[in-house]
Structures are given as C-alpha cells and as structure tokens.
Design a protein around this motif. Structure first.
Motif, PDB file in Angstrom:
ATOM      1  N   VAL A   1       5.318 -11.747  -1.147  1.00 38.69           N
ATOM      2  CA  VAL A   1       5.704 -11.213  -2.449  1.00 38.69           C
ATOM      3  C   VAL A   1       5.330 -12.188  -3.563  1.00 38.69           C
ATOM      4  CG1 VAL A   1       7.665 -10.531  -3.880  1.00 38.69           C
ATOM      5  CG2 VAL A   1       7.593  -9.894  -1.466  1.00 38.69           C
ATOM      6  N   SER A   2       4.823 -11.649  -4.673  1.00 40.81           N
ATOM      7  CA  SER A   2       4.605 -12.434  -5.884  1.00 40.81           C
ATOM      8  C   SER A   2       5.764 -12.156  -6.841  1.00 40.81           C
ATOM      9  CB  SER A   2       3.281 -12.034  -6.544  1.00 40.81           C
ATOM     10  OG  SER A   2       3.111 -12.716  -7.772  1.00 40.81           O
TER      11      SER A   2
ATOM     12  N   PHE B   1       0.164   5.980   4.307  1.00 38.01           N
ATOM     13  CA  PHE B   1      -1.126   5.746   3.649  1.00 38.01           C
ATOM     14  C   PHE B   1      -0.980   4.882   2.395  1.00 38.01           C
ATOM     15  CE2 PHE B   1       0.668   9.540   1.712  1.00 38.01           C
ATOM     16  CZ  PHE B   1       0.422   9.361   0.365  1.00 38.01           C
ATOM     17  N   VAL B   2       0.235   4.869   1.827  1.00 39.61           N
ATOM     18  CA  VAL B   2       0.482   4.052   0.638  1.00 39.61           C
ATOM     19  C   VAL B   2       0.263   2.574   0.962  1.00 39.61           C
ATOM     20  CG1 VAL B   2       2.246   3.290  -1.009  1.00 39.61           C
ATOM     21  CG2 VAL B   2       2.030   5.724  -0.440  1.00 39.61           C
ATOM     22  N   ARG B   3       0.587   2.186   2.188  1.00 34.57           N
ATOM     23  CA  ARG B   3       0.387   0.794   2.590  1.00 34.57           C
ATOM     24  C   ARG B   3      -1.076   0.384   2.406  1.00 34.57           C
ATOM     25  NH1 ARG B   3      -1.736  -2.061   6.565  1.00 34.57           N
ATOM     26  NH2 ARG B   3      -0.791  -4.087   7.091  1.00 34.57           N
ATOM     27  N   GLU B   4      -1.996   1.237   2.816  1.00 30.58           N
ATOM     28  CA  GLU B   4      -3.420   0.917   2.701  1.00 30.58           C
ATOM     29  C   GLU B   4      -3.823   0.695   1.251  1.00 30.58           C
ATOM     30  OE1 GLU B   4      -5.617   4.014   4.550  1.00 30.58           O
ATOM     31  OE2 GLU B   4      -4.517   3.897   6.453  1.00 30.58           O
ATOM     32  N   ARG B   5      -3.307   1.543   0.361  1.00 26.03           N
ATOM     33  CA  ARG B   5      -3.636   1.399  -1.066  1.00 26.03           C
ATOM     34  C   ARG B   5      -3.110   0.064  -1.618  1.00 26.03           C
ATOM     35  NH1 ARG B   5      -4.988   5.764   0.853  1.00 26.03           N
ATOM     36  NH2 ARG B   5      -5.411   7.687  -0.342  1.00 26.03           N
ATOM     37  N   ILE B   6      -1.862  -0.259  -1.258  1.00 26.53           N
ATOM     38  CA  ILE B   6      -1.255  -1.494  -1.767  1.00 26.53           C
ATOM     39  C   ILE B   6      -2.004  -2.714  -1.253  1.00 26.53           C
ATOM     40  CG2 ILE B   6       0.819  -2.944  -1.667  1.00 26.53           C
ATOM     41  CD1 ILE B   6       2.499  -0.390  -1.690  1.00 26.53           C
TER      42      ILE B   6
ATOM     43  N   ASP C   1      -6.941  -7.856  -5.986  1.00 25.38           N
ATOM     44  CA  ASP C   1      -7.419  -8.121  -7.347  1.00 25.38           C
ATOM     45  C   ASP C   1      -6.561  -7.497  -8.449  1.00 25.38           C
ATOM     46  OD1 ASP C   1      -8.050  -5.444  -7.001  1.00 25.38           O
ATOM     47  OD2 ASP C   1     -10.216  -5.774  -6.916  1.00 25.38           O
ATOM     48  N   GLN C   2      -5.367  -6.964  -8.091  1.00 29.86           N
ATOM     49  CA  GLN C   2      -4.473  -6.396  -9.109  1.00 29.86           C
ATOM     50  C   GLN C   2      -3.053  -6.905  -8.853  1.00 29.86           C
ATOM     51  OE1 GLN C   2      -5.058  -2.187 -10.288  1.00 29.86           O
ATOM     52  NE2 GLN C   2      -6.658  -2.089  -8.713  1.00 29.86           N
ATOM     53  N   VAL C   3      -2.522  -7.616  -9.806  1.00 31.87           N
ATOM     54  CA  VAL C   3      -1.263  -8.321  -9.585  1.00 31.87           C
ATOM     55  C   VAL C   3      -0.085  -7.379  -9.367  1.00 31.87           C
ATOM     56  CG1 VAL C   3      -0.667  -8.526 -12.044  1.00 31.87           C
ATOM     57  CG2 VAL C   3       0.152 -10.241 -10.412  1.00 31.87           C
ATOM     58  N   ILE C   4      -0.104  -6.189  -9.977  1.00 29.94           N
ATOM     59  CA  ILE C   4       1.071  -5.317  -9.826  1.00 29.94           C
ATOM     60  C   ILE C   4       1.244  -4.862  -8.379  1.00 29.94           C
ATOM     61  CG2 ILE C   4       1.022  -4.482 -12.209  1.00 29.94           C
ATOM     62  CD1 ILE C   4      -0.090  -1.814 -11.046  1.00 29.94           C
ATOM     63  N   TYR C   5       0.172  -4.928  -7.582  1.00 27.93           N
ATOM     64  CA  TYR C   5       0.289  -4.555  -6.172  1.00 27.93           C
ATOM     65  C   TYR C   5       0.754  -5.725  -5.309  1.00 27.93           C
ATOM     66  CZ  TYR C   5      -1.921  -0.184  -7.434  1.00 27.93           C
ATOM     67  OH  TYR C   5      -2.190   1.050  -8.013  1.00 27.93           O
TER      68      TYR C   5
END
Length: 327
Positions: free
Chosen positions: A236-237, A270-275, A281-285
């Motif tokens: 986690v960030s 499938f949401v896991r794959e997107r995250i 390269d995208q901090v919100i993920y």
C-alpha cells in the motif's frame, strides 16, 4: 599537562565511542517509538529531525571547570557529553517516547527531569519544561565498528514543539548563572510558559476531537489496506489522496460495508488485473482507497461521480472497467 589538557586528551580518545553511542541510541529509540506508535509513521510524530550531538570541547571545559558545578570528577560526572533531542507536537506523544525509552533493554535509563512531576510538586509555578533521561549502555557494545564501553551515558531530552520554542527563546538567558534576569523578564517568561501550557491542553483537546471525528474513516482505511494487500499482492502507498477518497466515499456505504465489499470482490476478480497493471504508472492505483472507488462506482454509479476527488478521466476508466459510462 594541566587538568584542562588532561580532560581534553581523554575526551579526544573517547569521543568516537560517545558519538557511536549517540547514534546507537537514536537507532534503537526510533525503532522502539515506531513500534509503540504504529501504524502512525515516525516522521509524523517527530517535528524536528533527530541527530545525536557531541558537546563542543570549549563547552565541556567551561562546564567542567568554570561554572561552579562543584564536580569532584568532572569527566565522569558530566552526563550529557552526547545528547539526543526528540520534539513532538503533543504531551501524549511525550508519554509514548517515555514508554519507548523504558522499553529498550540495551541501556539503563534514569529519569533526570520530569516536568509533569515538577508541575505536581509546584502547581503554582510556570517554568521551563522538558523530560530528561540519562541512558547508560548496559554492556560493552560494538556499533559501527566502534566499541562502546558499558556505562557510557547519553542524555535524551523530550519536549513538545511549544516547550522547545520556549526553551530556544529563553533558556540561554534566564536560566544561566552569569545572567541577571530582571523581575520583569522573569514575569514575562512565566506568563509565556503559562500560555504555552494552556495551549498544550487546548491542542490535546482539539486532537482528541479530531481523532473521534476521523475514527470511522481511519478504521475503514486500515481495513482497505489489509484487503488491498491480500487481494492484489501489492504494498500500500500512503498519502493525502487516500484520506480524500475514504472521507468522500465513506458516506455512501452502510454499516455492513466490510461484508458487502467482500461479497462484491468475489464476483469482480477482473478488477485485480486492472489495479495491478495500472499501479505501475498511476499512483491512485497504489492506494487502498481505489477498492472503495470501484465498489461505489459499481453499487452507486450516479452518486459515485458527484464531487469525486478523482478527475473525470480517472473516473471514466473505472466506469469503463465496470461496463459503465461516466456520462
């Protein structure tokens, strides 16, 4: 060789061990504070960077021989040849560092000054405040390729930021024997200390009310952190965007949120794959609040886009992932 030269010769031989001991104290105490304060980060608690400092040679000589201290054995009786200072915001955080000092087994800790006890003994006085410890190495220690003899002392000072400000302003003027502070100056200093003590109490009250207001959001964040690690395998960030997301979207979910999002996730693998793909390269993920965003977009698509802390292009991707259109 006179007594000052003898003193300095010994100090120059032993100062590397004192320097290593100071660094050792900082390392061990910082670890202990982190363990007690977790999950709050150490950098959040400490308001000034911590660094062990050796006393300057001239300062040592003046304290040993020219300030009327009455030492029989000045070298061994001076206990602050190396010192460390911890500055925090709240009195409750002073207590955490107090507990941390006493939890370390590598040293023997002796309380040299406790402003809380002084307040109880002299309740009508308002004076310089600080918590002081002398910690002595329990055994011979080898640290940074340097041997630290047993019984080597280090002074630890712990203050709130307000107490530190008062000390920086007044201590070298009012509390030194070579300065004759006027009654007016002493009175002004006492009034300042009284105001600082009262402000410290107000800070504690404000902090207590803030923590109560944030309790639900913080509990939700901790839950999301755990689930994010478990569901994605990623670390986690942390940062301000997490608080913005959780504070905004928490109003949409009910008391059964944890059970509900668990059930939702089981059908949205499938949401896991997107995250995972976008986290590179995208901090919100990389913040766990992204799980909450996906959940709310899925369950409350109309409400989820109202005044969102995410930009429209960021939201549009999430809506698209879930087979919806932002517009």
């Amino acid at each position: 060789m006179n007594r000052e030269q003898e003193f300095l010769e010994r100090w120059r031989r032993e100062s590397p061990a004192y320097s290593a001991w100071g660094r050792f104290v900082v390392e061990k105490l910082s670890e202990a504070i982190s363990a007690i304060a977790s999950p709050v980060e150490l950098e959040v608690i400490l308001k000034i960077p911590v660094k062990a400092r050796l006393k300057a040679e001239d300062s040592l000589l003046q304290k040993a021989f020219h300030r009327g201290k009455g030492y029989q054995d000045p070298y061994d009786e001076i206990e602050d040849k190396v010192g460390v200072r911890y500055v925090v915001l709240l009195g409750s955080e002073v207590k955490k560092i107090d507990d941390a000092i006493l939890s370390v087994n590598d040293w023997i800790a002796e309380k040299a000054r406790d402003y809380v006890q002084e307040q109880m003994l002299r309740p009508y006085e308002f004076d310089y405040q600080s918590l002081h410890y002398i910690v002595r190495s329990r055994n011979l220690i080898n640290f940074d390729s340097t041997e630290i003899p047993a019984d080597t002392p280090c002074e630890i000072q712990v203050r709130t930021l307000l107490q530190h400000a008062y000390s920086e302003l007044t201590h070298d003027t009012i509390y030194k024997p070579n300065v004759q502070a006027t009654p007016s100056l002493k009175r002004s200093a006492a009034k300042s200390m009284a105001l600082i003590e009262a402000t410290g109490d107000y800070f504690a009250k404000v902090h207590e009310e803030i923590q109560a207001a944030l309790a639900n959001s913080e509990q939700m964040s901790l839950y999301l952190d755990r689930q994010y690690r478990s569901w994605t395998g990623l670390e986690v960030s942390h940062g301000p965007i997490q608080s913005l997301i959780v504070d905004h979207y928490a109003r949409l979910v009910g008391a059964d949120f944890e059970a509900s999002i668990d059930e939702w996730w089981s059908s949205k693998q499938f949401v896991r794959e997107r995250i995972v793909a976008r986290s590179k390269d995208q901090v919100i993920y990389r913040v766990s609040g992204i799980l909450l965003v996906y959940y709310c977009v899925s369950r409350f698509p109309n409400a989820a886009k109202e005044d969102s802390p995410l930009a429209d292009d960021e939201l549009a991707l999430i809506y698209s992932d879930l087979g919806r259109s932002l517009n």
